[in-house]
Design a protein around this motif. Structure first.
Motif, short mmCIF file in Angstrom:
data_model
loop_
_atom_site.label_atom_id
_atom_site.label_comp_id
_atom_site.label_asym_id
_atom_site.label_seq_id
_atom_site.Cartn_x
_atom_site.Cartn_y
_atom_site.Cartn_z
N PRO A 91 0.78 -1.24 0.00
CA PRO A 91 0.00 0.00 0.00
C PRO A 91 0.81 1.29 0.00
N GLY A 92 2.14 1.19 -0.13
CA GLY A 92 2.98 2.39 -0.14
C GLY A 92 3.59 2.70 1.20
N GLU A 93 3.15 1.99 2.25
CA GLU A 93 3.70 2.15 3.59
C GLU A 93 3.92 0.76 4.18
N VAL A 94 5.06 0.56 4.82
CA VAL A 94 5.31 -0.72 5.47
C VAL A 94 4.27 -0.96 6.56
N ALA A 95 3.98 0.07 7.34
CA ALA A 95 2.98 -0.04 8.40
C ALA A 95 1.62 0.39 7.86
N THR A 214 12.35 4.92 7.94
CA THR A 214 12.42 5.87 6.83
C THR A 214 11.01 6.27 6.41
N SER A 215 10.93 7.05 5.36
CA SER A 215 9.62 7.48 4.85
C SER A 215 8.79 6.30 4.38
N ASP A 216 9.42 5.15 4.12
CA ASP A 216 8.67 3.96 3.71
C ASP A 216 7.83 3.38 4.85
N TRP A 217 8.17 3.72 6.09
CA TRP A 217 7.48 3.14 7.24
C TRP A 217 6.02 3.57 7.30
N GLY A 218 5.73 4.86 7.14
CA GLY A 218 4.37 5.36 7.28
C GLY A 218 4.23 6.17 8.55
N ALA A 219 2.97 6.32 9.01
CA ALA A 219 2.69 7.20 10.14
C ALA A 219 2.51 6.47 11.46
N ALA A 220 2.55 5.16 11.46
CA ALA A 220 2.30 4.38 12.67
C ALA A 220 3.35 4.66 13.74
N SER A 221 2.96 4.45 15.00
CA SER A 221 3.87 4.64 16.12
C SER A 221 5.08 3.71 16.01
N ARG A 257 11.32 8.93 24.10
CA ARG A 257 10.36 7.88 23.76
C ARG A 257 10.10 7.88 22.26
N PRO A 258 10.06 6.73 21.61
CA PRO A 258 9.75 6.70 20.18
C PRO A 258 8.42 7.35 19.87
N GLY A 259 8.37 8.07 18.76
CA GLY A 259 7.16 8.82 18.41
C GLY A 259 6.39 8.18 17.28
N ARG A 260 5.57 8.99 16.63
CA ARG A 260 4.75 8.53 15.53
C ARG A 260 4.59 9.66 14.53
N GLY A 261 3.94 9.37 13.40
CA GLY A 261 3.71 10.37 12.37
C GLY A 261 4.56 10.12 11.15
N PRO A 262 4.15 10.67 10.00
CA PRO A 262 4.89 10.46 8.75
C PRO A 262 6.33 10.95 8.86
N ILE A 263 7.22 10.27 8.18
CA ILE A 263 8.63 10.65 8.12
C ILE A 263 8.90 11.21 6.73
N PRO A 264 9.27 12.48 6.62
CA PRO A 264 9.48 13.07 5.29
C PRO A 264 10.64 12.43 4.55
N GLU A 265 10.59 12.52 3.23
CA GLU A 265 11.72 12.10 2.40
C GLU A 265 12.97 12.86 2.84
N GLY A 266 14.09 12.17 2.88
CA GLY A 266 15.33 12.81 3.30
C GLY A 266 15.53 12.84 4.80
N THR A 267 14.58 12.29 5.54
CA THR A 267 14.68 12.23 7.00
C THR A 267 14.70 10.77 7.44
N GLU A 268 15.51 10.47 8.43
CA GLU A 268 15.57 9.14 9.02
C GLU A 268 15.41 9.26 10.52
N VAL A 269 14.70 8.30 11.12
CA VAL A 269 14.50 8.29 12.56
C VAL A 269 15.18 7.05 13.14
#
Length: 420
Positions: A91-95, A214-221, A257-269
């Motif tokens: 679906p475009g997001e791993v999560a 990465t941005s492939d993860w999606g918005a999940a916690s 604490r680990p967060g949630r929300g979309p990760i923009p392109e060019g950003t890694e968490v």
């Protein structure tokens, strides 16, 4: 499209498909013999197949077991055909999850089957949500989307001896299908250390490690990644965590604490737990950080263009030892013919009449009888879904009856494509 012919045979627990013309290597079956080179891959029982497109066929197969009737829905794929390819449906997001039919229609696939087991529920950790992310590695169009969670964190039946969550079925850049393992190789380089990377877009990280999202993860916690242990999915969440956001190669933010929300392109968490958290805690905003990662094929020198997680049940024409012969269920599978030039996708019907299903051992025997030399068990039960698109149709049709009464939302699947 005219309905395919159906072949009825008998399934005995001690000997599968006795006397059937579908036995692997039987001239009547039309399947490639294990000992012969697969110069022109051919599907089994050709009289029962209906063409969806050049190189792609669909059929049903009815079996009788001691528990009752079983119907298998099959798609045969000729990987030597120049216009046929296979890739990951997602679906475009791993999560993220979606019904298989939606995933197939979005990519104009001519056929597909559901893929890997996934993080379907979260009851052991109150307040922590299920991510819906797959268990094993995933590669789409040559792009590594995620790596495998620790074995003890997986969902699904017990793994056969000698297998792990790193096992995949995929197609390489040589257009041949194969079973293999995908191992994460990666590092996090800071001003003071060079840390091994323990995870890539995973719902569970190894104890003491650092993982990257990465941005492939999606918005999940990302909190669930720090729960459980390498051997127990139900173990408590870690009390020692840290998160570092890296943007343009430098630390942009930190959090306890680990967060949630979309990760923009060019950003890694980066998310660390235990020893990994202590290492990340050394970083301060503005410091340079370099993250490198790739998935390495353990058993092949040819990189995977596509890969999906699933545990092997058949290798080199022989079922793996110790496969369960008791617990039956509606199941999905994918099989590879000799030389990797032929791919077979299979999902059992989950309708009331056919819900008795097969054991894992019977599944291996079935895939072997249909000509597969290697095969993996994919997610089953309510996830088992097989879709096809008839010639001229604008949408796929769900061919089997999902056991839950409707399609389950799944994280990925195997898609078959025919290019003009």
């Amino acid at each position: 499209m005219a309905p395919p012919l159906r072949t009825r045979t008998t399934l005995a627990l001690s000997l599968f498909l006795v006397g059937s013309a579908l036995l692997a290597g039987s001239p009547a079956a039309g399947a490639p013999a294990a000992a012969a080179p697969a110069a022109a891959p051919a599907p089994p029982a050709p009289a029962s197949w209906t063409a969806l497109a050049s190189g792609v066929r669909y059929a049903t197969l009815d079996l009788t077991t001691a528990r009752g009737p079983v119907r298998a829905h099959l798609v045969s794929v000729d990987l030597t055909h120049p216009k046929v390819s296979v890739d990951l449906l997602h679906p475009g997001e791993v999560a993220g999850r979606a019904p298989l039919s939606e995933l197939a229609d979005a990519r104009r696939a001519v056929a597909g089957v559901n893929g890997d087991f996934f993080h379907v529920s979260e009851t052991q950790h109150p307040g922590v949500e299920a991510t819906g992310a797959a268990v094993g590695p995933a590669v789409a169009d040559g792009r590594a989307l995620k790596a495998a969670v620790p074995d003890g964190q997986r969902f699904g039946p017990a793994l056969p001896k000698g297998t792990s969550t790193r096992d995949v079925l995929g197609v390489g850049y040589d257009d041949r299908a194969r079973l293999g393992e995908l191992e994460l190789a990666g590092t996090v380089t800071t001003p003071d250390a060079r840390l091994p990377l323990g995870g890539l877009n995973q719902y569970a990280l190894p104890v003491g490690s650092v993982g990257v999202f990465t941005s492939d993860w999606g918005a999940a916690s990302r909190l669930r990644a720090t729960c459980g242990t390498d051997t127990s999915r139900a173990a408590p969440c870690s009390t020692e965590t840290y998160e570092v956001t890296v943007r343009s190669g430098r630390v942009a933010a930190v959090a306890e604490r680990p967060g949630r929300g979309p990760i923009p392109e060019g950003t890694e968490v980066l998310v660390g737990r235990e020893a990994g958290a202590r290492e990340l805690r050394r970083l301060t905003v503005g410091e340079p950080v370099s993250v490198r990662h790739r998935l390495v094929a353990e058993r092949s020198r040819v990189p995977y263009r596509f890969a999906v997680g699933g545990f092997p049940v058949l290798r080199d024409g022989s079922p793996l030892g110790g496969l369960d012969r008791v617990a039956s269920a509606v199941r999905s599978a994918a099989g590879v013919g000799p030389d990797g030039r032929w791919l077979l996708l299979m999902a059992l019907d989950g309708g009331t009449e056919f819900r008795s299903g097969l054991s894992v051992a019977e599944l291996a025997d079935l895939m072997r009888s249909l000509g597969a030399r290697d095969a993996v068990n994919l997610d089953g039960g309510g996830s088992s879904t097989l879709v096809t698109r008839s010639p001229g149709a604008h949408a796929v049709t769900v061919r089997n009856h999902p056991s839950g009464g409707a399609e389950r939302r799944v994280p990925n699947g195997i898609g078959v494509f025919v290019h003009r």
